[in-house]
Structures are given as structure tokens and as C-alpha cells.
Motif scaffolding. Structure first.
Motif, PDB file in Angstrom:
ATOM      1  N   VAL A  49       1.971  -7.594  -1.261  1.00 28.05           N
ATOM      2  CA  VAL A  49       0.993  -6.916  -0.399  1.00 28.05           C
ATOM      3  C   VAL A  49       1.217  -5.409  -0.423  1.00 28.05           C
ATOM      4  O   VAL A  49       0.265  -4.620  -0.499  1.00 28.05           O
ATOM      5  N   HIS A  50       2.473  -4.987  -0.376  1.00 30.57           N
ATOM      6  CA  HIS A  50       2.790  -3.558  -0.411  1.00 30.57           C
ATOM      7  C   HIS A  50       2.254  -2.906  -1.688  1.00 30.57           C
ATOM      8  O   HIS A  50       1.644  -1.824  -1.644  1.00 30.57           O
ATOM      9  N   LEU A 191      -0.540  -6.420   7.032  1.00 29.85           N
ATOM     10  CA  LEU A 191      -1.442  -5.388   6.528  1.00 29.85           C
ATOM     11  C   LEU A 191      -0.970  -4.002   6.945  1.00 29.85           C
ATOM     12  O   LEU A 191      -0.990  -3.058   6.142  1.00 29.85           O
ATOM     13  N   LEU A 192      -0.531  -3.875   8.188  1.00 23.34           N
ATOM     14  CA  LEU A 192      -0.011  -2.595   8.669  1.00 23.34           C
ATOM     15  C   LEU A 192       1.222  -2.187   7.871  1.00 23.34           C
ATOM     16  O   LEU A 192       1.396  -1.003   7.533  1.00 23.34           O
ATOM     17  N   SER A 193       2.077  -3.147   7.542  1.00 25.60           N
ATOM     18  CA  SER A 193       3.262  -2.871   6.735  1.00 25.60           C
ATOM     19  C   SER A 193       2.868  -2.312   5.370  1.00 25.60           C
ATOM     20  O   SER A 193       3.496  -1.378   4.857  1.00 25.60           O
ATOM     21  N   GLY A 194       1.815  -2.890   4.752  1.00 19.01           N
ATOM     22  CA  GLY A 194       1.345  -2.387   3.466  1.00 19.01           C
ATOM     23  C   GLY A 194       0.817  -0.971   3.559  1.00 19.01           C
ATOM     24  O   GLY A 194       1.090  -0.132   2.693  1.00 19.01           O
ATOM     25  N   VAL A 195       0.063  -0.674   4.620  1.00 14.12           N
ATOM     26  CA  VAL A 195      -0.484   0.677   4.810  1.00 14.12           C
ATOM     27  C   VAL A 195       0.644   1.690   5.012  1.00 14.12           C
ATOM     28  O   VAL A 195       0.626   2.792   4.447  1.00 14.12           O
ATOM     29  N   ILE A 196       1.651   1.302   5.793  1.00 15.35           N
ATOM     30  CA  ILE A 196       2.773   2.211   6.041  1.00 15.35           C
ATOM     31  C   ILE A 196       3.590   2.420   4.767  1.00 15.35           C
ATOM     32  O   ILE A 196       4.075   3.524   4.506  1.00 15.35           O
ATOM     33  N   ALA A 197       3.737   1.363   3.954  1.00 16.51           N
ATOM     34  CA  ALA A 197       4.445   1.507   2.681  1.00 16.51           C
ATOM     35  C   ALA A 197       3.742   2.540   1.801  1.00 16.51           C
ATOM     36  O   ALA A 197       4.386   3.365   1.138  1.00 16.51           O
TER      37      ALA A 197
END
Length: 276
Positions: A49-50, A191-197
Motif C-alpha cells: 500500500v505504501h 490509507l492514512l499510513s500510505g499517504v504519510i509514507a
């Protein structure tokens, strides 16, 4: 007066960039740990996802003319993409199965391996003092590209590799699979983790482009301490005496590296100035 105002504005932008990087870098560690602890999302799937979100973010940046893609030979990127897959997957695996303190210290122990690889594979030399303390290496110099140009090609290649590998190690459907019956909150967190990555990668590029790798390295010391403290507060990670000593040794090493590196740079500048 105008130059003073320009300097103030410039310093303000740099301070804002550093603060943004501080927030997203710390947030990605804590958010991933939260996802592992409270939702049990599979590690390789989260990494996939990242990579996908990072590539989509870079594609949007490219369309907005924030950077221009550069044609690169895919053969030179295959090993890099594979290595980056392993790096992120095993880094997240360490975070999933260890305390945040142990995770941070394990990352620090990659430094001697980086020195050995650069010395024996790329014939790069370092002074004795730097060899004892060095952090960081990259393939950007070889390909003559910046971080965003490199990630623009590496991210989709790594995504494709993980898409092939995930079914062999993790379920795709059903309980615990990437397409399993996850709650809305779990999916939003992923999804938030992917955006932050993606934001972490973007902010690193901006900081190094607008300051220097040494500045980013120095700022990393502060993030290191904040992350360890946050792990103790949020996840009740124990800090043993051995871990405390390890933290002190690690901080001493990175501070010593920065000091020696700055000394070498100042020495080089002095020699250039003294030349007739």
C-alpha cells in the motif's frame, strides 16, 4: 533590509519543512505500530500500500509540474527496487515484532553494513573517523537523478514485485488478507499510513534540496530521541539499562559523525581558499 526579510522568510520555510518532516516521520512509525498492534494488518500488504500510494502521489506531482521525470534504464533499477522492497518489508517486520526502542537501534546497526558495501562494491573511501560513525548512502549519484525522479520509477517496480510475492507469504482474501473483511477504521488507518509514507519521502527530498544532508542528519538525532520517548509513552515499551546504553552509544556515534564531517568540509574549504 530586503535581504534580511528574505533571510527571515527563507529560514521560516526551512523551519516549517523541518517541523513537517518531524511530524510525519514520527507519525509513520507510531501509526504503523498502531496498525500492527490493534488491527493486525499484514506487513507485506501494508508495504505494498505504501509503494502504491507513493507512486500515485508522485504521478500527481509530475502532472502538476513539481518535477520532471527522467528516462532511466530499467535494468539499473531492478536491483534497487528489489533491495528497497526488502529494506522496507524487513524494517516494518522489525517494527511489528519489536518495541520501538529495539526497532530504532536495529536500524542504527545497518551502518557498518552500508560502509562495507560502499567500500567493497563501489570503491568509495572514508577517513578512519568517518568510517567509525557514518550513516547514509544512495544510488542517486550514479543515475544523476533526484529523490523524486528515482522514486517515480522505483515505487511502481517495487509495487509489482510485492504484488507477485504477497500471495506466497500472506493471504489475499478472507481473514487477515489485504482484501479481507477489514473494518472501515482499519482501512482508513492503512490509507492514512500510505499517504504519510509519501509525505515522508517528499519532505526528505525537500529538506536535503533546500539545506544539506548534514542538516537533515542533525535533525534526525532529534527525531530519534522523540520516537524512543513516544514508544515508551504510547506503547509502554520498556527501556532497560542495556537499551539505554545502546541509545547513548548511538547518539554519540551520530553526533561524532556530524562533527567529523563538518570538520572535514571546513578543512577542504580552507585549502581551496589558500590556493593561489
Amino acid at each position: 533590509m530586503a535581504s534580511l526579510a528574505d533571510r527571515v522568510r527563507g529560514n521560516g520555510r526551512i523551519a516549517a519543512g523541518l517541523l513537517f518532516n518531524l511530524l510525519v516521520s514520527i507519525c509513520i512509525v507510531f501509526l504503523n505500530k498502531w496498525i500492527y498492534v490493534h488491527h493486525g494488518f499484514p506487513n507485506m500488504s501494508l508495504t505494498l500500500v505504501h509503494f502504491v500510494v507513493t507512486w500515485l502521489g508522485l504521478y500527481i506531482c509530475q502532472k502538476l509540474d513539481i518535477f520532471a521525470p527522467k528516462s532511466l534504464p530499467l535494468s539499473k533499477l531492478l536491483l534497487l527496487a528489489l533491495s528497497f522492497c526488502g529494506f522496507v518489508v524487513f524494517t516494518n517486520l522489525s517494527l511489528q515484532n519489536n518495541t520501538i526502542g529495539t526497532y530504532q537501534l536495529a536500524k542504527a546497526m545497518t551502518t557498518p553494513v552500508i560502509i562495507a558495501i560502499q567500500t567493497f562494491c563501489y570503491q568509495k573511501t572514508f577517513s578512519t573517523r568517518i568510517q567509525l560513525t557514518l550513516w547514509v548512502g544512495a544510488k542517486q549519484h550514479e543515475l544523476q537523478v533526484n529523490s523524486m525522479q528515482l522514486l517515480y520509477y522505483q515505487a511502481p517496480m517495487s509495487s509489482a514485485m510485492l504484488l507477485v510475492a504477497v500471495p506466497f507469504f500472506e493471504p489475499m482474501f478472507g481473514e487477515g488478507g489485504i482484501f479481507g473483511p477489514w473494518s472501515v477504521s482499519a482501512l482508513l488507518m492503512v490509507l492514512l499510513s500510505g499517504v504519510i509514507a509519501f509525505m515522508v519521502n517528499l519532505s526528505i527530498y525537500w529538506i536535503i534540496g533546500n539545506t544539506s544532508p548534514v542538516t537533515y542528519n542533525m535533525f534526525g538525532h532529534f527525531k530519534f530521541c522523540i520516537t524512543l520517548f513516544g514508544g515508551y509513552v504510547l506503547f509502554k515499551d520498556p527501556l532497560s539499562v542495556n537499551q539505554g546504553l545502546g541509545i547513548l552509544c548511538t547518539l554519540f556515534g551520530i553526533l561524532a559523525y556530524t562533527h567529523f564531517k563538518l570538520s572535514e568540509q571546513e578543512g577542504s574549504k580552507s585549502k581551496l581558499v589558500q590556493r593561489p
